[in-house]
Design an enzyme around this catalytic site. Sequence first.
Site, PDB file in Angstrom:
ATOM      1  N   GLN A  22       0.809  -1.219   0.000  1.00 28.64           N
ATOM      2  CA  GLN A  22       0.000   0.000   0.000  1.00 28.64           C
ATOM      3  C   GLN A  22       0.846   1.275   0.000  1.00 28.64           C
ATOM      4  O   GLN A  22       0.347   2.336  -0.353  1.00 28.64           O
ATOM      5  CB  GLN A  22      -0.955  -0.016   1.195  1.00 28.64           C
ATOM      6  CG  GLN A  22      -1.980  -1.137   1.090  1.00 28.64           C
ATOM      7  CD  GLN A  22      -2.897  -1.233   2.288  1.00 28.64           C
ATOM      8  OE1 GLN A  22      -2.609  -1.983   3.206  1.00 28.64           O
ATOM      9  NE2 GLN A  22      -3.994  -0.510   2.299  1.00 28.64           N
ATOM     10  N   HIS A 116       1.122  -9.196   4.676  1.00 30.16           N
ATOM     11  CA  HIS A 116      -0.026  -8.285   4.700  1.00 30.16           C
ATOM     12  C   HIS A 116      -0.703  -8.345   3.323  1.00 30.16           C
ATOM     13  O   HIS A 116      -0.442  -7.517   2.445  1.00 30.16           O
ATOM     14  CB  HIS A 116       0.416  -6.866   5.054  1.00 30.16           C
ATOM     15  CG  HIS A 116      -0.742  -5.955   5.397  1.00 30.16           C
ATOM     16  ND1 HIS A 116      -0.874  -5.333   6.621  1.00 30.16           N
ATOM     17  CD2 HIS A 116      -1.818  -5.550   4.673  1.00 30.16           C
ATOM     18  CE1 HIS A 116      -1.979  -4.600   6.638  1.00 30.16           C
ATOM     19  NE2 HIS A 116      -2.577  -4.713   5.455  1.00 30.16           N
ATOM     20  N   ASN A 159      -1.558 -10.886   8.405  1.00 28.88           N
ATOM     21  CA  ASN A 159      -2.555  -9.846   8.631  1.00 28.88           C
ATOM     22  C   ASN A 159      -3.925 -10.291   8.134  1.00 28.88           C
ATOM     23  O   ASN A 159      -4.071 -10.699   6.976  1.00 28.88           O
ATOM     24  CB  ASN A 159      -2.142  -8.569   7.874  1.00 28.88           C
ATOM     25  CG  ASN A 159      -3.146  -7.457   8.092  1.00 28.88           C
ATOM     26  OD1 ASN A 159      -3.228  -6.894   9.177  1.00 28.88           O
ATOM     27  ND2 ASN A 159      -3.928  -7.146   7.070  1.00 28.88           N
ATOM     28  N   GLU A 160      -4.903 -10.192   9.016  1.00 25.52           N
ATOM     29  CA  GLU A 160      -6.311 -10.422   8.671  1.00 25.52           C
ATOM     30  C   GLU A 160      -6.529 -11.702   7.861  1.00 25.52           C
ATOM     31  O   GLU A 160      -7.037 -11.651   6.726  1.00 25.52           O
ATOM     32  CB  GLU A 160      -6.883  -9.214   7.919  1.00 25.52           C
ATOM     33  CG  GLU A 160      -6.889  -7.943   8.754  1.00 25.52           C
ATOM     34  CD  GLU A 160      -7.558  -6.755   8.060  1.00 25.52           C
ATOM     35  OE1 GLU A 160      -7.959  -6.879   6.894  1.00 25.52           O
ATOM     36  OE2 GLU A 160      -7.677  -5.698   8.701  1.00 25.52           O
TER      37      GLU A 160
HETATM   38  O1  IFM Z   1      -6.173  -0.891   4.154  1.00 22.91           O
HETATM   39  C1  IFM Z   1      -6.667  -1.953   4.892  1.00 22.91           C
HETATM   40  C2  IFM Z   1      -5.527  -2.763   5.478  1.00 22.91           C
HETATM   41  O2  IFM Z   1      -4.652  -3.216   4.500  1.00 22.91           O
HETATM   42  C3  IFM Z   1      -6.076  -3.959   6.216  1.00 22.91           C
HETATM   43  N1  IFM Z   1      -7.092  -3.573   7.161  1.00 22.91           N
HETATM   44  C4  IFM Z   1      -8.135  -2.692   6.719  1.00 22.91           C
HETATM   45  C5  IFM Z   1      -7.542  -1.486   6.029  1.00 22.91           C
HETATM   46  C6  IFM Z   1      -8.663  -0.551   5.550  1.00 22.91           C
HETATM   47  O3  IFM Z   1      -9.472  -1.184   4.631  1.00 22.91           O
END
Ligand code: IFM
Length: 397
Positions: A22, A116, A159-160
């Site tokens: 990002q 991520h 991540n997530e």
């Molecule tokens: O930008 C994302 C991030 O990469 C992961 N969690 C949520 C954020 C907002 O959508």
Amino acid sequence: MNPHALAFPEKFLWGASTAAHQVEGNNVGSDFWQAENDGTWSLPDRSGDACDSYHRWAEDLDIVQSLGLNAYRFSIEWARVVPTPGHPSLAVLQHYRRIIEGCGQRGLTPVVTLHHFTSPAWLRDQGGWTSKEAIAHFTEYVRAVLPILDGVPWVCTINEPNMLAWTTARRADRAASAPSFVPPDPEMTAALTRAHTQARELLASVPGVRSGWTVANQNVQDHGAGADRTAEMSYLIDDQYLDVAKGDDFVGVQAYSRLRAGEQGVIAPGPADRRTMNGWEYYPRALEDAVRHTAARLGGSTPLLVTENGIATGDDDERIEYTGEALTGLSRAMSDGIDVRGYLHWSLLDNFEWGSWEPTFGLVAVDRTTFRRTVKPSARWLGRLARGHADPRAGRR
Ligand code: IFM
């Protein structure tokens, strides 16, 4: 402590988060870059140069330090570290080591994420996370990273995972549209769980490293679905991933909004609801709900670290309002004895929101042409709060 004696301890981590794809720019070896550019997904924007943080990371760290924050979360990019299977790049590892050391030089605690959302494009070509060799490839990557993690107290493995598995299922099930509920992909969940467990075993060999994964808590609430269906949805989207974290060194809590479970499935936010720039319901209580839910599910034995919380908005006053309410709720939960070690705001920079530059989550604006950073008032507000000079309740309109 700050003047209003909110429950933030002395050693609380106050920081901001980013993720490689990002912000770094030109992440050309990654699966997301490939999909952005080969037409697999039709996305409004490409990541391109992103925020050029691959080169401007020192400036980013300087900003975090100058704000008075004491922590920075960033991710290491697998596709860069292992551009070709079996051949990790030492130069890239040294790049990330410099960032870790750069944090130390500025008094910032590094919080490092190993995965991520993005993986190498070569893994995608082999079938991605559920392919036969995926876990072996991931552990090879983690092994390569271990030597540079010396002195990193917090490592997020994946991540997530719930969002990764959910996105996979939703992409496969294109016919399904809101308000139905498509559960996360079970095979993907199993693969990510194995990858996390094996990564943690490897990370245990690095003295001082605490490892865990981060869950994007959806705050599933009963709005007509009934208690059983709500609990089932909550299990599928959140709790099965929280259960994996039992016994881990910590769990990362990430929360933005809530998911209302209605009779027909998910109730999407409507015109009557206050919404953020990316269409989510404005719901700053999300953080308190998520922290309480996570602590209850894990039985209180696993420390929590808020690894993401924030709002996509073009109105920086609204960011302060949202974050102030979120932190007030966090403080309430901590006053009740929930062990939370820090708060890392998403995000440090206005960055590439997975296909679009429009939703701005940043404490700091980034000029899309010059990459010039402009610190927003919300960043200074959070910095003052971190230094104990502000009360999150003062952020309310
Ligand atoms: O930008 C994302 C991030 O990469 C992961 N969690 C949520 C954020 C907002 O959508």
